[in-house]
Design a protein around this motif. Structure first.
Motif: not given
Length: 282
Positions: A113-138
């Motif tokens: 539960m922690m392995e797959l849950g933390i891993y996928d949630n870490l990726k999702s959080m990082y993607i959302n964080w980087k996307s919000k910093q994106s200047t081109d809106g992508e």
């Protein structure tokens, strides 16, 4: 003895973990697809933890017998896999192969539960964080290095947090002096203190960090390639149960070109003997 002793039980581990892993990830991906289609966005992160737990339960029917044989090989209680199967079957019956099942599940359900849950949630959080910093809106496209870092962090966290569960699971499988999981916990703490539950925690982290940093990103690579092969007309796309290699693709393209020339030639009244080979392209 010697360096080979470090690899005692390796064959059993590879076979049982390979089969169990295929069951685990097939179940996880199928249920994750269901979550994507049926669960609200804000609840998906939590749902992934539950899905991962169910995925492990599906794989445990293969993993637990393999884990039992591996542990007894490593402890010197049996000398071969064949002896292990024979001894367990004669002395304990079919249920003997699931000795320590509660310990494995109490360790590996939270672990998975922690392995797959933390891993996928870490990726999702990082993607959302980087996307919000994106200047081109992508939306940010995660890289292989991002996956490796997320997997390594995940391995370190779960390695230490599940060390007590791993210790108890091992004792239940190789020692008959305990009546169950909680009895083992109680006797271990009484004899050696609470810190004894974390014995080997550092070694477990040192092993799981690189292990997780390799196997989860490798899994992602294979998953992407299978998806690409299924959704595109690439040379590696599987059709009719066989792979079309680049050489075969080139030969087919030449045949199609020949057939096109044949069809034009026939329309002009020119006799071309290659016509029989081309009927299936018309």
């Amino acid at each position: 003895g010697g360096i080979g002793g470090f690899y005692s039980g390796l064959g059993t581990y590879v076979v049982s973990d390979g089969l169990a892993g295929s069951l685990k990830f097939a179940t996880y991906e199928a249920l994750k697809g269901w979550v994507d289609n049926n669960v609200k966005e804000e609840q998906k992160g939590a749902a992934l933890f539950l899905v991962a737990g169910v995925a492990f339960i599906a794989s445990s029917v293969v993993l637990v017998p393999g884990e039992l044989i591996k542990q007894r090989l490593q402890m010197g209680q049996i000398s071969s896999v064949a002896e292990g199967f024979s001894t367990i079957w004669k002395n304990e019956g079919i249920l003997g192969f699931f000795t320590g099942y509660s310990g494995v599940c109490l360790r590996d359900v939270p672990y998975t539960m922690m392995e797959l849950g933390i891993y996928d949630n870490l990726k999702s959080m990082y993607i959302n964080w980087k996307s919000k910093q994106s200047t081109d809106g992508e939306d940010y496209k995660i890289t292989q290095w991002d996956e490796i870092i997320a997997a390594a962090i995940t391995g370190g966290i779960i390695g230490y947090l599940t060390a007590p569960l791993d210790n108890i699971k091992t004792k239940l499988m190789v020692d008959v002096g305990y009546s169950g999981f909680f009895d083992c916990v109680s006797k271990t703490v009484s004899a050696n203190g609470f810190s004894a539950l974390f014995n080997g925690g550092g070694a477990r982290v040192a092993w799981l960090m690189p292990f997780t940093a390799i196997y989860l990103p490798v899994y992602e690579v294979f998953k992407r390639r299978l998806a690409a092969a299924k959704s595109s007309d690439s040379p590696l796309k599987v059709k009719g149960g066989a792979q079309m290699t680049p050489v075969r693709q080139i030969m087919n393209e030449r045949l199609v070109n020949t057939c096109s020339a044949t069809r034009v030639g026939l329309q002009r009244g020119v006799h071309i003997i290659d016509n029989a080979r081309c009927t299936r392209y018309y």
